[in-house]
Design a protein around this motif. Structure first.
Motif, PDB file in Angstrom:
ATOM      1  N   ALA A  76     -10.450  -1.549   6.433  1.00 59.31           N
ATOM      2  CA  ALA A  76     -11.576  -1.851   5.545  1.00 59.31           C
ATOM      3  C   ALA A  76     -11.691  -0.798   4.438  1.00 59.31           C
ATOM      4  CB  ALA A  76     -12.867  -1.920   6.347  1.00 59.31           C
ATOM      5  N   ILE A  77     -11.504   0.460   4.789  1.00 60.75           N
ATOM      6  CA  ILE A  77     -11.559   1.526   3.786  1.00 60.75           C
ATOM      7  C   ILE A  77     -10.404   1.393   2.806  1.00 60.75           C
ATOM      8  CG2 ILE A  77     -11.274   4.021   3.485  1.00 60.75           C
ATOM      9  CD1 ILE A  77     -13.011   4.340   6.015  1.00 60.75           C
ATOM     10  N   THR A  78      -9.228   1.097   3.309  1.00 59.32           N
ATOM     11  CA  THR A  78      -8.071   0.909   2.429  1.00 59.32           C
ATOM     12  C   THR A  78      -8.316  -0.232   1.450  1.00 59.32           C
ATOM     13  OG1 THR A  78      -6.616   1.670   4.192  1.00 59.32           O
ATOM     14  CG2 THR A  78      -5.592   0.448   2.389  1.00 59.32           C
ATOM     15  N   LEU A  79      -8.823  -1.336   1.940  1.00 65.33           N
ATOM     16  CA  LEU A  79      -9.125  -2.474   1.077  1.00 65.33           C
ATOM     17  C   LEU A  79     -10.187  -2.106   0.047  1.00 65.33           C
ATOM     18  CD1 LEU A  79      -8.676  -5.462   0.431  1.00 65.33           C
ATOM     19  CD2 LEU A  79     -10.459  -5.983   2.103  1.00 65.33           C
ATOM     20  N   GLY A  80     -11.232  -1.415   0.487  1.00 63.02           N
ATOM     21  CA  GLY A  80     -12.295  -1.025  -0.435  1.00 63.02           C
ATOM     22  C   GLY A  80     -11.811  -0.089  -1.532  1.00 63.02           C
ATOM     23  N   VAL A  81     -11.035   0.918  -1.159  1.00 63.19           N
ATOM     24  CA  VAL A  81     -10.510   1.856  -2.152  1.00 63.19           C
ATOM     25  C   VAL A  81      -9.551   1.144  -3.094  1.00 63.19           C
ATOM     26  CG1 VAL A  81      -9.069   3.914  -2.461  1.00 63.19           C
ATOM     27  CG2 VAL A  81     -10.867   3.909  -0.743  1.00 63.19           C
ATOM     28  N   GLY A  82      -8.742   0.261  -2.568  1.00 63.27           N
ATOM     29  CA  GLY A  82      -7.814  -0.487  -3.418  1.00 63.27           C
ATOM     30  C   GLY A  82      -8.530  -1.367  -4.422  1.00 63.27           C
ATOM     31  N   LEU A  83      -9.578  -2.036  -3.981  1.00 60.83           N
ATOM     32  CA  LEU A  83     -10.340  -2.890  -4.898  1.00 60.83           C
ATOM     33  C   LEU A  83     -11.117  -2.064  -5.921  1.00 60.83           C
ATOM     34  CD1 LEU A  83     -11.671  -5.613  -2.438  1.00 60.83           C
ATOM     35  CD2 LEU A  83      -9.923  -5.881  -4.198  1.00 60.83           C
ATOM     36  N   ALA A  84     -11.658  -0.929  -5.490  1.00 64.87           N
ATOM     37  CA  ALA A  84     -12.469  -0.108  -6.383  1.00 64.87           C
ATOM     38  C   ALA A  84     -11.631   0.613  -7.434  1.00 64.87           C
ATOM     39  CB  ALA A  84     -13.277   0.904  -5.574  1.00 64.87           C
ATOM     40  N   THR A  85     -10.480   1.135  -7.027  1.00 65.29           N
ATOM     41  CA  THR A  85      -9.690   1.956  -7.952  1.00 65.29           C
ATOM     42  C   THR A  85      -8.544   1.209  -8.611  1.00 65.29           C
ATOM     43  OG1 THR A  85      -8.182   2.720  -6.215  1.00 65.29           O
ATOM     44  CG2 THR A  85     -10.200   4.017  -6.587  1.00 65.29           C
ATOM     45  N   ARG A  86      -8.115   0.086  -8.016  1.00 63.55           N
ATOM     46  CA  ARG A  86      -6.917  -0.632  -8.490  1.00 63.55           C
ATOM     47  C   ARG A  86      -5.698   0.280  -8.512  1.00 63.55           C
ATOM     48  NH1 ARG A  86      -8.199  -5.796  -7.941  1.00 63.55           N
ATOM     49  NH2 ARG A  86     -10.063  -6.350  -9.066  1.00 63.55           N
ATOM     50  N   ASN A  87      -5.676   1.239  -7.579  1.00 61.93           N
ATOM     51  CA  ASN A  87      -4.601   2.216  -7.501  1.00 61.93           C
ATOM     52  C   ASN A  87      -4.004   2.140  -6.103  1.00 61.93           C
ATOM     53  OD1 ASN A  87      -2.994   4.505  -7.261  1.00 61.93           O
ATOM     54  ND2 ASN A  87      -4.357   5.754  -8.504  1.00 61.93           N
ATOM     55  N   MET A  88      -2.753   1.719  -6.004  1.00 64.01           N
ATOM     56  CA  MET A  88      -2.117   1.540  -4.708  1.00 64.01           C
ATOM     57  C   MET A  88      -1.972   2.857  -3.955  1.00 64.01           C
ATOM     58  SD  MET A  88       1.584  -0.098  -3.764  1.00 64.01           S
ATOM     59  CE  MET A  88       2.484   1.203  -4.554  1.00 64.01           C
ATOM     60  N   LEU A  89      -1.595   3.927  -4.666  1.00 67.77           N
ATOM     61  CA  LEU A  89      -1.409   5.214  -3.992  1.00 67.77           C
ATOM     62  C   LEU A  89      -2.724   5.760  -3.453  1.00 67.77           C
ATOM     63  CD1 LEU A  89       1.230   6.920  -6.316  1.00 67.77           C
ATOM     64  CD2 LEU A  89       1.583   5.792  -4.117  1.00 67.77           C
ATOM     65  N   ALA A  91      -5.239   3.922  -2.448  1.00 72.91           N
ATOM     66  CA  ALA A  91      -5.559   3.088  -1.290  1.00 72.91           C
ATOM     67  C   ALA A  91      -4.730   3.499  -0.080  1.00 72.91           C
ATOM     68  CB  ALA A  91      -5.332   1.617  -1.618  1.00 72.91           C
ATOM     69  N   ILE A  92      -3.439   3.748  -0.280  1.00 72.93           N
ATOM     70  CA  ILE A  92      -2.575   4.170   0.823  1.00 72.93           C
ATOM     71  C   ILE A  92      -3.034   5.521   1.366  1.00 72.93           C
ATOM     72  CG2 ILE A  92      -0.233   4.919   1.414  1.00 72.93           C
ATOM     73  CD1 ILE A  92       0.775   2.754  -0.523  1.00 72.93           C
ATOM     74  N   GLY A  93      -3.331   6.436   0.476  1.00 69.22           N
ATOM     75  CA  GLY A  93      -3.795   7.766   0.905  1.00 69.22           C
ATOM     76  C   GLY A  93      -5.112   7.698   1.662  1.00 69.22           C
ATOM     77  N   ALA A  94      -6.055   6.915   1.134  1.00 74.54           N
ATOM     78  CA  ALA A  94      -7.344   6.769   1.808  1.00 74.54           C
ATOM     79  C   ALA A  94      -7.172   6.086   3.164  1.00 74.54           C
ATOM     80  CB  ALA A  94      -8.301   5.967   0.933  1.00 74.54           C
ATOM     81  N   GLY A  95      -6.308   5.097   3.228  1.00 75.81           N
ATOM     82  CA  GLY A  95      -6.072   4.405   4.489  1.00 75.81           C
ATOM     83  C   GLY A  95      -5.431   5.310   5.529  1.00 75.81           C
ATOM     84  N   ALA A  96      -4.435   6.079   5.118  1.00 72.56           N
ATOM     85  CA  ALA A  96      -3.774   6.992   6.061  1.00 72.56           C
ATOM     86  C   ALA A  96      -4.741   8.068   6.544  1.00 72.56           C
ATOM     87  CB  ALA A  96      -2.548   7.625   5.400  1.00 72.56           C
TER      88      ALA A  96
END
Length: 107
Positions: A76-89, A91-96
């Motif tokens: 859920a955090i990975t999805l949220g960060v990805g949608l908010a920032t539109r930055n794949m890296l 989102a990956i960093g936040a998810g990990a």
């Protein structure tokens, strides 16, 4: 299974995969594709990626198929960060980071 059987299966699957790809790329690769086909092909990765990730989040093998709140929260955090920032890296960093944090906190 014997070694010969394993290698026959590997070669047969490799040849089948090659023929499937060749039928699409080799036979019609030099011709222009219709606009509708090109538009639909843009969504291939978007359609496949959730199908790969969802089982790993909802029924992970690490927990014997039971839902794990740490993995669910991290997804859920990975999805949220990805949608908010539109930055794949990002989102990956936040998810990990969130996965490791929640695994540490929740045990």
């Amino acid at each position: 299974m014997s070694d010969a059987t394993v290698w026959i299966v590997i070669v047969a699957l490799g040849a089948g995969t090659y023929l499937i790809r060749f039928s699409f790329l080799g036979l019609i690769g030099s011709r222009p594709m219709p606009a509708l086909v090109l538009k639909l092909l843009r969504y291939t990765a978007v359609a496949i990626f959730p199908g790969i990730v969802a089982p790993l989040v909802l029924t992970p093998a690490a927990t014997g198929g039971a839902f794990d709140p740490a993995r669910g929260l991290a997804a859920a955090i990975t999805l949220g960060v990805g949608l908010a920032t539109r930055n794949m890296l990002a989102a990956i960093g936040a998810g990990a980071a969130s996965l490791y944090t929640f695994l540490w906190l929740l045990g």
